[in-house]
Design an enzyme around this catalytic site. Structure first.
Site, PDB file in Angstrom:
ATOM      1  N   ARG A 104       0.840  -1.194   0.000  1.00 18.64           N
ATOM      2  CA  ARG A 104       0.000   0.000   0.000  1.00 18.64           C
ATOM      3  C   ARG A 104       0.879   1.249   0.000  1.00 18.64           C
ATOM      4  O   ARG A 104       1.707   1.428   0.894  1.00 18.64           O
ATOM      5  CB  ARG A 104      -0.907   0.002   1.223  1.00 18.64           C
ATOM      6  CG  ARG A 104      -1.880   1.151   1.145  1.00 18.64           C
ATOM      7  CD  ARG A 104      -3.160   0.915   1.833  1.00 18.64           C
ATOM      8  NE  ARG A 104      -3.040   0.530   3.224  1.00 18.64           N
ATOM      9  CZ  ARG A 104      -3.928   0.875   4.127  1.00 18.64           C
ATOM     10  NH1 ARG A 104      -4.957   1.612   3.803  1.00 18.64           N
ATOM     11  NH2 ARG A 104      -3.824   0.476   5.361  1.00 18.64           N
ATOM     12  N   THR A 108      -0.806   7.657  -1.291  1.00 16.45           N
ATOM     13  CA  THR A 108      -2.093   7.531  -2.006  1.00 16.45           C
ATOM     14  C   THR A 108      -2.992   6.467  -1.365  1.00 16.45           C
ATOM     15  O   THR A 108      -4.187   6.426  -1.631  1.00 16.45           O
ATOM     16  CB  THR A 108      -1.858   7.113  -3.476  1.00 16.45           C
ATOM     17  OG1 THR A 108      -1.253   5.814  -3.462  1.00 16.45           O
ATOM     18  CG2 THR A 108      -0.964   8.093  -4.210  1.00 16.45           C
ATOM     19  N   ASP A 200      -2.881 -11.401  12.670  1.00 19.85           N
ATOM     20  CA  ASP A 200      -2.186 -11.210  11.397  1.00 19.85           C
ATOM     21  C   ASP A 200      -1.802 -12.569  10.830  1.00 19.85           C
ATOM     22  O   ASP A 200      -0.942 -13.272  11.376  1.00 19.85           O
ATOM     23  CB  ASP A 200      -0.937 -10.350  11.607  1.00 19.85           C
ATOM     24  CG  ASP A 200      -0.300  -9.967  10.274  1.00 19.85           C
ATOM     25  OD1 ASP A 200      -0.268  -8.772   9.965  1.00 19.85           O
ATOM     26  OD2 ASP A 200       0.147 -10.885   9.545  1.00 19.85           O
ATOM     27  N   ASP A 203       1.974 -13.120   9.901  1.00 21.31           N
ATOM     28  CA  ASP A 203       2.834 -13.290  11.082  1.00 21.31           C
ATOM     29  C   ASP A 203       2.623 -14.649  11.725  1.00 21.31           C
ATOM     30  O   ASP A 203       3.570 -15.280  12.195  1.00 21.31           O
ATOM     31  CB  ASP A 203       2.542 -12.191  12.119  1.00 21.31           C
ATOM     32  CG  ASP A 203       3.204 -10.880  11.746  1.00 21.31           C
ATOM     33  OD1 ASP A 203       4.165 -10.907  10.937  1.00 21.31           O
ATOM     34  OD2 ASP A 203       2.765  -9.828  12.237  1.00 21.31           O
TER      35      ASP A 203
HETATM   36  N1  URA Z   1      -4.958  -9.324   7.407  1.00 22.28           N
HETATM   37  C1  URA Z   1      -4.680 -10.150   8.448  1.00 22.28           C
HETATM   38  O1  URA Z   1      -3.668 -10.842   8.447  1.00 22.28           O
HETATM   39  N2  URA Z   1      -5.559 -10.188   9.475  1.00 22.28           N
HETATM   40  C2  URA Z   1      -6.679  -9.444   9.500  1.00 22.28           C
HETATM   41  O2  URA Z   1      -7.446  -9.533  10.474  1.00 22.28           O
HETATM   42  C3  URA Z   1      -6.931  -8.597   8.405  1.00 22.28           C
HETATM   43  C4  URA Z   1      -6.053  -8.556   7.368  1.00 22.28           C
END
Ligand code: URA
Length: 209
Positions: A104, A108, A200, A203
């Site tokens: 991202r 922008t 995430d 991760d």
């Molecule tokens: N990406 C992720 O890894 N977890 C989320 O909750 C949203 C986007």
């Protein structure tokens, strides 16, 4: 409008619950994702075109059906999408694989492509795009937009988790792309994470936090 396929099979739901638990180790999170991806591959390939081939059984010659796995492409949205690939390839080992990387732009806020590698002859292929989380939908929408420039035969999208916001965004941008998911969670938070979610995904797959 596209269809959202919610895969409610008990095995899928059981494994997803184990993955959501914050105590799940990287090892078990990855193993469960792998197993879940194989189960989801059954669902996403349910209507795949088949062809008749002639074979010899020990007793007779017969015609029987096979899937043309080489026409199928799994496209992973980097990096978390890679966590789904192995499980899908266990079920369709002949499928090709493409990768797309997007980040991202901080100014922008638009997705910018930094990697794009696909098999040849994409116009003859059915694409299954994979990413564990359909959250804001920004990367998924940009990835599908880019893939549509190659005029593939079809595109489907597979995720583990999504939310009403992600579905609405994806359906508005790509009403022709069916979504396959193991769960539709309550909402997005202000940081773009799905609630209750699983954190995430990248991760947790790669053990980077
Ligand atoms: N990406 C992720 O890894 N977890 C989320 O909750 C949203 C986007």
């Amino acid at each position: 409008m596209s269809t959202v396929h919610h895969i409610a099979h008990p095995l899928v739901q059981h494994k997803l619950t184990l993955m959501r638990n914050k105590e799940a180790s990287t090892n078990s999170f990855r193993r469960l994702l792998n197993e879940l991806a194989s189960l989801m591959a059954y669902e996403v390939t349910r209507d795949m075109p088949m062809q008749e081939v002639t074979i010899e059984t020990p007793l007779e010659t017969m015609t029987s059906k096979v899937i043309d796995g080489k026409k199928l492409v799994f496209v992973s949205i980097l990096r978390a999408g890679n966590g789904i690939l192995e499980g899908m390839l266990n079920v369709v080992p002949g499928a090709r694989v493409g990768h797309i990387g997007l980040y991202r732009d901080p100014e922008t806020l638009k997705p910018v492509e930094y990697y794009f590698k696909m098999p040849q002859d994409m116009a003859e292929r059915d694409i299954v795009v994979v990413d564990p989380m359909l959250a804001t939908g920004n990367s998924a929408i940009a990835a599908v937009e880019r893939l549509k420039k190659l005029a593939p035969k079809s595109i489907k999208f597979v995720c583990l988790l999504t939310c009403p916001e992600g579905i609405a965004a994806m359906q508005a941008a790509h009403p022709d792309v069916d979504i396959y998911t193991a769960a539709i969670d309550r909402q997005l938070n202000e940081h773009g994470y799905i609630l209750p979610g699983l954190g995430d995904a990248g991760d947790r797959i790669f053990g980077t936090k």
